[in-house]
Structures are given as C-alpha cells and as structure tokens.
Write a protein that holds these residues in place. Structure first.
Motif, PDB file in Angstrom:
ATOM      1  N   MET A   1     -25.008  35.492 -25.439  1.00 43.22           N
ATOM      2  CA  MET A   1     -25.740  36.366 -26.338  1.00 43.22           C
ATOM      3  C   MET A   1     -27.064  36.734 -25.692  1.00 43.22           C
ATOM      4  O   MET A   1     -27.845  35.871 -25.321  1.00 43.22           O
ATOM      5  N   SER A   2     -27.288  38.031 -25.524  1.00 40.10           N
ATOM      6  CA  SER A   2     -28.529  38.448 -24.874  1.00 40.10           C
ATOM      7  C   SER A   2     -29.373  39.252 -25.844  1.00 40.10           C
ATOM      8  O   SER A   2     -28.856  40.003 -26.651  1.00 40.10           O
ATOM      9  N   LEU A   3     -30.650  39.067 -25.728  1.00 37.84           N
ATOM     10  CA  LEU A   3     -31.589  39.757 -26.585  1.00 37.84           C
ATOM     11  C   LEU A   3     -32.081  40.984 -25.830  1.00 37.84           C
ATOM     12  O   LEU A   3     -32.298  40.944 -24.624  1.00 37.84           O
ATOM     13  N   LYS A   4     -32.222  42.111 -26.548  1.00 41.43           N
ATOM     14  CA  LYS A   4     -32.650  43.346 -25.893  1.00 41.43           C
ATOM     15  C   LYS A   4     -33.875  43.896 -26.606  1.00 41.43           C
ATOM     16  O   LYS A   4     -33.802  44.238 -27.783  1.00 41.43           O
ATOM     17  N   CYS A   5     -34.993  43.936 -25.891  1.00 37.64           N
ATOM     18  CA  CYS A   5     -36.238  44.446 -26.466  1.00 37.64           C
ATOM     19  C   CYS A   5     -36.632  45.745 -25.779  1.00 37.64           C
ATOM     20  O   CYS A   5     -36.574  45.841 -24.549  1.00 37.64           O
ATOM     21  N   GLY A   6     -37.046  46.716 -26.561  1.00 39.08           N
ATOM     22  CA  GLY A   6     -37.515  47.984 -26.003  1.00 39.08           C
ATOM     23  C   GLY A   6     -39.030  48.032 -26.027  1.00 39.08           C
ATOM     24  O   GLY A   6     -39.646  47.735 -27.046  1.00 39.08           O
ATOM     25  N   ILE A   7     -39.648  48.379 -24.889  1.00 41.24           N
ATOM     26  CA  ILE A   7     -41.108  48.529 -24.841  1.00 41.24           C
ATOM     27  C   ILE A   7     -41.452  49.991 -25.085  1.00 41.24           C
ATOM     28  O   ILE A   7     -40.976  50.873 -24.362  1.00 41.24           O
ATOM     29  N   VAL A   8     -42.232  50.252 -26.136  1.00 38.52           N
ATOM     30  CA  VAL A   8     -42.640  51.624 -26.434  1.00 38.52           C
ATOM     31  C   VAL A   8     -44.161  51.729 -26.447  1.00 38.52           C
ATOM     32  O   VAL A   8     -44.864  50.730 -26.580  1.00 38.52           O
ATOM     33  N   GLY A   9     -44.632  52.959 -26.324  1.00 35.54           N
ATOM     34  CA  GLY A   9     -46.078  53.206 -26.360  1.00 35.54           C
ATOM     35  C   GLY A   9     -46.350  54.619 -25.885  1.00 35.54           C
ATOM     36  O   GLY A   9     -45.519  55.232 -25.219  1.00 35.54           O
ATOM     37  N   LEU A  10     -47.506  55.140 -26.247  1.00 36.67           N
ATOM     38  CA  LEU A  10     -47.900  56.475 -25.799  1.00 36.67           C
ATOM     39  C   LEU A  10     -48.258  56.427 -24.312  1.00 36.67           C
ATOM     40  O   LEU A  10     -48.444  55.341 -23.756  1.00 36.67           O
ATOM     41  N   PRO A  11     -48.396  57.584 -23.658  1.00 35.30           N
ATOM     42  CA  PRO A  11     -48.799  57.574 -22.241  1.00 35.30           C
ATOM     43  C   PRO A  11     -50.149  56.879 -22.041  1.00 35.30           C
ATOM     44  O   PRO A  11     -51.019  56.917 -22.918  1.00 35.30           O
ATOM     45  N   ASN A  12     -50.318  56.220 -20.903  1.00 36.44           N
ATOM     46  CA  ASN A  12     -51.580  55.584 -20.485  1.00 36.44           C
ATOM     47  C   ASN A  12     -52.050  54.417 -21.360  1.00 36.44           C
ATOM     48  O   ASN A  12     -53.243  54.174 -21.472  1.00 36.44           O
ATOM     49  N   ASN A 283     -35.356  35.534 -34.449  1.00 36.40           N
ATOM     50  CA  ASN A 283     -34.786  34.340 -35.071  1.00 36.40           C
ATOM     51  C   ASN A 283     -33.801  33.632 -34.141  1.00 36.40           C
ATOM     52  O   ASN A 283     -32.776  33.123 -34.587  1.00 36.40           O
ATOM     53  N   LEU A 284     -34.104  33.661 -32.856  1.00 31.25           N
ATOM     54  CA  LEU A 284     -33.221  33.031 -31.875  1.00 31.25           C
ATOM     55  C   LEU A 284     -33.789  31.690 -31.423  1.00 31.25           C
ATOM     56  O   LEU A 284     -35.009  31.511 -31.347  1.00 31.25           O
ATOM     57  N   GLU A 285     -32.903  30.759 -31.145  1.00 28.86           N
ATOM     58  CA  GLU A 285     -33.291  29.443 -30.630  1.00 28.86           C
ATOM     59  C   GLU A 285     -32.331  29.075 -29.503  1.00 28.86           C
ATOM     60  O   GLU A 285     -31.370  29.806 -29.237  1.00 28.86           O
ATOM     61  N   TRP A 298     -28.643  27.799 -23.979  1.00 27.50           N
ATOM     62  CA  TRP A 298     -27.724  28.714 -24.654  1.00 27.50           C
ATOM     63  C   TRP A 298     -28.414  29.272 -25.898  1.00 27.50           C
ATOM     64  O   TRP A 298     -29.016  28.528 -26.664  1.00 27.50           O
ATOM     65  N   THR A 299     -28.297  30.567 -26.090  1.00 31.15           N
ATOM     66  CA  THR A 299     -28.969  31.220 -27.219  1.00 31.15           C
ATOM     67  C   THR A 299     -28.075  31.250 -28.447  1.00 31.15           C
ATOM     68  O   THR A 299     -26.893  31.559 -28.354  1.00 31.15           O
ATOM     69  N   TYR A 300     -28.678  30.948 -29.608  1.00 29.99           N
ATOM     70  CA  TYR A 300     -27.940  31.069 -30.872  1.00 29.99           C
ATOM     71  C   TYR A 300     -28.913  31.511 -31.968  1.00 29.99           C
ATOM     72  O   TYR A 300     -30.138  31.439 -31.801  1.00 29.99           O
ATOM     73  N   HIS A 301     -28.361  31.991 -33.082  1.00 25.05           N
ATOM     74  CA  HIS A 301     -29.199  32.407 -34.202  1.00 25.05           C
ATOM     75  C   HIS A 301     -29.588  31.200 -35.049  1.00 25.05           C
ATOM     76  O   HIS A 301     -28.732  30.375 -35.386  1.00 25.05           O
ATOM     77  N   LYS A 352     -18.516  19.700 -38.440  1.00 20.89           N
ATOM     78  CA  LYS A 352     -18.615  21.166 -38.443  1.00 20.89           C
ATOM     79  C   LYS A 352     -19.728  21.727 -39.338  1.00 20.89           C
ATOM     80  O   LYS A 352     -20.049  22.907 -39.257  1.00 20.89           O
ATOM     81  N   ASP A 353     -20.328  20.896 -40.192  1.00 16.30           N
ATOM     82  CA  ASP A 353     -21.403  21.388 -41.061  1.00 16.30           C
ATOM     83  C   ASP A 353     -22.796  21.125 -40.491  1.00 16.30           C
ATOM     84  O   ASP A 353     -23.805  21.429 -41.143  1.00 16.30           O
ATOM     85  N   TYR A 354     -22.864  20.593 -39.278  1.00 15.41           N
ATOM     86  CA  TYR A 354     -24.174  20.265 -38.699  1.00 15.41           C
ATOM     87  C   TYR A 354     -24.943  21.540 -38.351  1.00 15.41           C
ATOM     88  O   TYR A 354     -24.434  22.418 -37.657  1.00 15.41           O
ATOM     89  N   LEU A 355     -26.187  21.634 -38.850  1.00 15.06           N
ATOM     90  CA  LEU A 355     -27.070  22.757 -38.513  1.00 15.06           C
ATOM     91  C   LEU A 355     -27.777  22.442 -37.200  1.00 15.06           C
ATOM     92  O   LEU A 355     -28.549  21.490 -37.116  1.00 15.06           O
ATOM     93  N   VAL A 356     -27.488  23.231 -36.197  1.00  9.20           N
ATOM     94  CA  VAL A 356     -28.046  22.974 -34.864  1.00  9.20           C
ATOM     95  C   VAL A 356     -29.556  23.235 -34.872  1.00  9.20           C
ATOM     96  O   VAL A 356     -30.038  24.190 -35.483  1.00  9.20           O
ATOM     97  N   GLN A 357     -30.305  22.356 -34.194  1.00  5.75           N
ATOM     98  CA  GLN A 357     -31.761  22.468 -34.122  1.00  5.75           C
ATOM     99  C   GLN A 357     -32.178  22.913 -32.723  1.00  5.75           C
ATOM    100  O   GLN A 357     -31.528  22.580 -31.733  1.00  5.75           O
TER     101      GLN A 357
END
Length: 368
Positions: A1-12, A283-285, A298-301, A352-357
């Motif tokens: 699972m890969s996270l994708k972030c977009g960098i935005v901003g006005l010129p300069n 919300n990734l860990e 390893w990434t998970y929600h 199977k009910d264990y909440l991963v930390q």
C-alpha cells in the motif's frame, strides 16, 4: 500500500525546491534508491528510527522502509478551474492523490517576485488555490445533482435520495466558499456516496509554510496567520525552510546534516517531519517484520485487525489466517532478541480480532 501526496502551490512559493529536497530524502535511507517514475514523481522513504534500532539487533541482509509517492503538481494559476495555465491537467493530477501538501510562501525576498508584484500574503495565496479547487468541485456536484434529483423524483429511489442529500450538503458548503472536508456525514451510505465523488477539497490537506532560515524553528508572523486558519479548518500545518532543507540535503554525511540541524536548533529535518505528518494525515501506521533476511515496515490503515494486516504481505496470509505472534517494539529493544522476549513471556498470541498497533513486530501463522 503506497501513499500518494500531491504538492501544490502558486508560482514562486518554493514548491519545486521542496520537491527536490524530498527527492533527496534517499540519502537518509540505508539502501532504498530514489526512483523517478516521471520527471515530477518521486518515491521516497518514510523515516522510521525503529527500523535502524531493530537492524542493530537482528543484523538483517537489508532494511526496507515504508514508502510514499510525492507528485510535484505544476500548472496552478488563477483560473485553473476554467482551464487556464495547465488547469485541467493540474486538476486531474490532484484527483489521483490521497492527500494535498499545500506550500505557502511565508518569507520576504525582493528578488523573488510574488505573482502580480503584490506584497507577501499566504492567506490570499491559499484562497486562490482553494477557490480554484472549490469551483471544480462545484462543477462535479452540479452535474451529479441534476441527474440524481431526476432519478429520486421519478421512482422514489432510496439511493438517489441519499445521494441528493449528500450533494446538497456539499453544494451549500462550497457556495459559502468552504472546502468539502468541512462537511461531515454519519451513515455508511452517505459516507460511501461522499467518498465516490472524489472531490478535490475533501482530500486531507497539510499546509506547509515555507519560511526563511531565521524562522525555521519558531515560524514568523506569516506562518502564525496560517496556523490560525488551519486550526479553524481542522487541518494540519508545518513550518519548513525549503531553501535551508535544500542545503541540508546537499551535505554528504549524516553527521554533517545533524550538525547543521543542531546549529539551527532543530532535532529533525523539516523533510522528515513533513513525511511523517503526511503519513499520519492519511491515518496510516506501520507494523514491522524482523528476520535475518530483512527488517521491513508495512503500511496499514489505523484500526485494521490482524488478518487485514496479514493481507498486506500476501492475500494468502489473510485467507488462511490462523493467528499472529506479536512482540511490542519496546520489549524487543529491552530484551534484545526474539528468543529472550519469548523466555520473558512477552510474546503475545493474538487471534483475528486483534487491533494492530503502530510499531508491532509480527509473525503470521496461516494455512491455505
């Protein structure tokens, strides 16, 4: 699972400088190469000191950190929603990202002209980008609303009625100049409709205040103003000196980088803090597997249970999940080996009910 972030901003505003710093984050990862997919896309590693500590104990063949994809989204100018500049391409690129890193100029420099030659005003810059994204979202909402209202009125379609309610709530907010992320829904049905609209202003945002070197630690009047607005929006913000980060990224050794940071009074580079914030924003860990071959993150929600996390490694692990053997990171460091942790009775067997930390070191038992 890969996270994708977009960098935005006005010129300069320092957007490309920041992207180049992030691209250079490869130097902080033991053996994970920075790869350029396109000229404006980079895969970088999520800094995690725990992997280094575990590697000192396990002596693996390699360390594999979690990764994050960063997209330098060019072409935003006033009027982008109507196709100005690279408008349509720009908005399409944002739609494909999971989160937005919005860079705002918070520094004075007579040599770098703000668009239109006006005085530095990060809140005005923020408003320009917000408005363009909101206008595009309104277009999406209005085209969908007409269709759904027609379906709801003809056959009394329940799904269409829910969709109309969601669309009208978004339209009311956008008409007031508010972002879609300020609207909340309670029911599962409403949340699904909202998610499937893929609205640009519904994406989580991290405001990055690009300041001068002197303000790198404490910020300045410009970043303080952004902090207030971000707080009111429930958004995250971060102060970073992109030009200084570029200088740090250009240094050869880890020791030189640390010395530079200490001189500025910083414990960690802004780039590292930014990547961690972006990761938390979604919300990734991470859980960790540690063995002789590799120590890997390893990434998970957040909120996922053991079988779902097992599926991140391989779908067979989830299908045939029997149990998970879990060691807490602190225990692994304290006892110094997996065998010692077992002897101390600190290895937990979870179902199977264990909440991963976050930071759990895990082995999965499965049968397919």
């Amino acid at each position: 699972m890969s996270l994708k972030c977009g960098i935005v901003g006005l010129p300069n505003v320092g957007k490309s400088t920041l992207f180049n710093c992030l691209s250079n984050a490869k130097a902080q990862a033991a053996n994970f190469p920075f790869c350029t997919i396109e000229p404006n896309v980079g895969v970088i590693t999520v800094p995690d000191e725990r992997l280094t500590r575990l590697a000192e104990i396990v002596h693996p063949g390699r360390i594999v950190p979690a990764t994050c994809e960063i997209v330098d989204i060019a072409g935003l100018v006033k009027g982008a929603s109507k196709g100005e500049g690279l408008g349509n391409k720009f908005l399409g690129n944002i739609r494909e990202t999971d989160a937005i890193i919005h860079v705002l100029r918070c520094f004075d420099d007579d040599n770098i002209v703000r668009e239109g030659g006006a005085a530095v005003n990060p809140l005005e810059d923020k408003e320009i980008i917000d408005t363009e994204l909101q206008l595009k979202d309104l277009e999406t909402i209005e085209s969908q609303l007409a269709k759904q209202q027609k379906v709801a009125s003809v056959g009394g379609n329940k799904d269409a009625k829910i969709a109309v309610g969601v669309l009208e709530a978004y339209k009311a907010a956008l008409d007031k100049g508010l972002n879609a992320r300020t609207v909340t829904f309670d029911s599962k049905e409403e949340l699904k409709v909202a998610h499937d609209l893929f609205l640009l202003t519904a994406k989580p945002v991290l405001y990055v205040c690009n300041v001068d070197e002197a303000s790198a630690k404490t910020g300045n009047k410009y970043s303080d103003a952004v902090a207030e607005v971000a707080k009111a929006e429930g958004a995250e913000m971060l102060v970073i000196a992109a030009k200084t980060e570029e200088d740090i990224a250009g240094l050869d050794t880890y020791e030189d980088k640390q010395m530079f940071l200490e001189e500025l009074g910083l414990e960690e580079s802004g780039v590292n803090r930014l990547i961690k914030k972006a990761y938390a924003l979604l919300n990734l860990e991470t859980f960790i597997t540690a063995g002789e071959m590799e120590v890997k993150a390893w990434t998970y929600h957040k909120g996922w249970k053991a079988p779902q996390c097992a599926g991140v490694i391989h779908t067979d692990f989830e299908k045939g999940f029997i149990r998970a053997e879990v060691i807490k990171y602190k225990d692994y460091i304290k006892y110094g080996s997996e065998a010692a942790v077992r002897e101390a009775g600190k290895l937990a067997i979870e179902g199977k009910d264990y909440l991963v930390q976050d930071g759990d070191i895990m082995h999965f038992r499965f049968n397919v």
